[in-house]
Structure formats: C-alpha cells, structure tokens
Design an enzyme around this catalytic site. Sequence first.
Site, short mmCIF file in Angstrom:
data_model
loop_
_atom_site.label_atom_id
_atom_site.label_comp_id
_atom_site.label_asym_id
_atom_site.label_seq_id
_atom_site.Cartn_x
_atom_site.Cartn_y
_atom_site.Cartn_z
N GLU A 122 58.05 -12.86 97.65
CA GLU A 122 57.94 -11.79 98.63
C GLU A 122 57.64 -12.29 100.05
OE1 GLU A 122 56.54 -8.53 95.31
OE2 GLU A 122 55.02 -9.68 96.35
N GLY A 154 56.59 -0.13 90.62
CA GLY A 154 57.31 0.70 89.66
C GLY A 154 57.40 2.12 90.20
N MET A 183 49.77 -3.01 91.81
CA MET A 183 48.51 -3.60 91.35
C MET A 183 47.61 -4.15 92.46
SD MET A 183 50.09 -5.38 87.90
CE MET A 183 48.52 -5.80 87.16
N GLU A 184 47.94 -3.90 93.73
CA GLU A 184 47.14 -4.48 94.82
C GLU A 184 46.83 -3.53 95.98
OE1 GLU A 184 50.22 -5.86 94.03
OE2 GLU A 184 49.49 -7.34 92.59
N ASP A 243 61.38 -1.33 89.32
CA ASP A 243 61.50 -0.82 87.95
C ASP A 243 60.99 0.61 87.94
OD1 ASP A 243 58.45 -0.86 86.96
OD2 ASP A 243 58.81 -2.63 88.19
N1 SAH Z 1 56.98 -10.89 86.05
C1 SAH Z 1 56.03 -11.17 87.10
C2 SAH Z 1 54.84 -10.30 86.90
C3 SAH Z 1 54.77 -9.28 87.91
S1 SAH Z 1 53.39 -8.26 87.68
C4 SAH Z 1 55.66 -12.60 87.10
O1 SAH Z 1 56.23 -13.31 86.30
O2 SAH Z 1 54.85 -13.04 87.89
C5 SAH Z 1 53.81 -7.00 88.68
C6 SAH Z 1 53.70 -7.20 90.16
O3 SAH Z 1 54.64 -6.32 90.75
C7 SAH Z 1 52.35 -6.80 90.70
O4 SAH Z 1 52.07 -7.55 91.85
C8 SAH Z 1 52.53 -5.29 91.01
O5 SAH Z 1 51.94 -4.94 92.25
C9 SAH Z 1 54.04 -5.07 91.06
N2 SAH Z 1 54.64 -4.13 90.10
C10 SAH Z 1 55.97 -3.97 89.97
N3 SAH Z 1 56.26 -3.07 89.01
C11 SAH Z 1 55.07 -2.65 88.51
C12 SAH Z 1 54.73 -1.73 87.46
N4 SAH Z 1 55.64 -1.11 86.75
N5 SAH Z 1 53.40 -1.54 87.21
C13 SAH Z 1 52.47 -2.20 87.92
N6 SAH Z 1 52.74 -3.08 88.90
C14 SAH Z 1 54.03 -3.31 89.22
#
Ligand code: SAH
Length: 238
Positions: free
Chosen positions: A11, A78, A179-180, A203
Amino acid sequence: MLGILAALPDEIRDLLHDMGPAVSTHRVGMRDYHHGMLHGQPCVLALTRIGKVAAAATTATLLREFPVDRVVFTGVAGGVGADVRVGDVVVGNALVQHDLDASPLFPRYEVPLLQTSHFTADEALAALLHRCAAEFLTQRGGTAGLHRGLIATGDRFVNDAAVVRELRGALPDALCVEMEGAAVAQVCHEFGVPCAVLRTISDCADQDAPVDFATFLREVASVYSAGILRRFLAALPA
Ligand code: SAH
C-alpha cells in the site's frame, strides 16, 4: 508535516519509491519511519502492520517522534454497505470500533472515558481525498464507485456473510470493515491531530474474502492508493 500510514507494504511501496534517495529512515519499536519530500510536501511514511494495537502504537510513535500535523491512512477493506463493491473506494467521514463493547459500564462502541464511539475524520482532508479519488477514478475510466461515510474497525478479518449481516444490523451506516482506521483516528483525536482514512474495497467480507487478495493488492489497491495520494499531495495546501 504529513504522516502517511498503511498496514501492508504494497500500500505504500510506490510512494516510498517516489520519495527517492533523499529519504532517511528512523527505526522505533519495530517500525520504520521514512522521512522525506513527496510531491513537494515534507512527509513521514510508515507501515503500522495489521490490527488496532499495531496501528495505535505506530500512530502514537509517529506523532511523538515527528512534527506531524495531519495524518492519512491508506489501505484495503471489506465492503459491507449494500452498494459497496470490490474495486470501489471509500473515504471515511467517521470511524468506529465495531468490536468494542464495555457495556453495561459504557454504551456499546463507546470508548471508555472519551465519551464518544465515532471519531470524525478531518473535514478538509476527507473532502480533498474524496475529490482526488473522484478525479483519479474518472481518469482511469471503468465502473468503480466512490463512497463517503462510516468505516468500522475491529481486530478480526471478516470473511463470513453471517458476520456481515450482524454488522449491518448493529451499524447500518457502515460502508466497509477493516482493522486499523478507528485506532489511528482515536490516537489522532487524543493528540489533537487531524486525520483521514482512504480504503479500496478488496473483498465483500464473505467466504470469498481471502481469494486473490495478494493479486488485488498488487494490481489494483496499490495503484489506486498511489494514484489518489499523488493527486492529494499535489493539491494539499503547504
Ligand atoms: N492476506 C493478508 C492479510 C490481510 S489482513 C496478508 O497476507 O498479509 C487484512 C488487512 O486488510 C487489514 O489490514 C485490514 O485493514 C484490511 N481488510 C481487508 N479486507 C478485510 C476484511 N474483510 N475484514 C477485515 N479487514 C480487512
């Protein structure tokens, strides 16, 4: 000075590249803070890592270590709003912690002793992000939507349609879940520093959520983030 935060390396990769060789990096508490000029603005770029504690700790360090007077968070989320689709962009007007519940001591979602549950984004920063996102999406063509409203934050990757239904019931205005954001907004509120949050929808927080996450991040989200923030930096008053 502007602070730019994100949870995932993709990002901010392009913006870090834009900073060029003059960047200086300070390492504090397992985080790297990259300090330099970005499209005419003095900036600090940092990765928070994932989750509320990680985001709060990074934001507090950013505000203590650098003369940062405004903060922008960029990332993916999401979609939970009825008309929010993958590839759309959301600019936060307000941020709430959907997993915070100290009831019956305090109303659900209220941050104990702060008398508030919703942290408002800075109006000027959010309006400028919204304008730059609109220009970016128009120039790019295609059908991506642009939304402005409530962002829900919690320490949970939501990939379950039943959880989305629950969230919609509890916070009907929420456009997306991540999540932040609310953690960054709470720390900025406590330090009296304006902030704003920009999210590209990766998503729909259902069973398909983890599918192609890495590809989406690389090919869409990071392109949107850099494209919108480059415009934002160029338009930001000094
Ligand atoms: N696959 C990633 C994990 C991402 S975790 C990895 O391998 O690192 C999700 C991150 O994207 C978090 O920073 C959160 O802020 C955001 N995010 C995207 N979709 C989300 C969802 N459905 N629920 C919660 N956070 C989501």
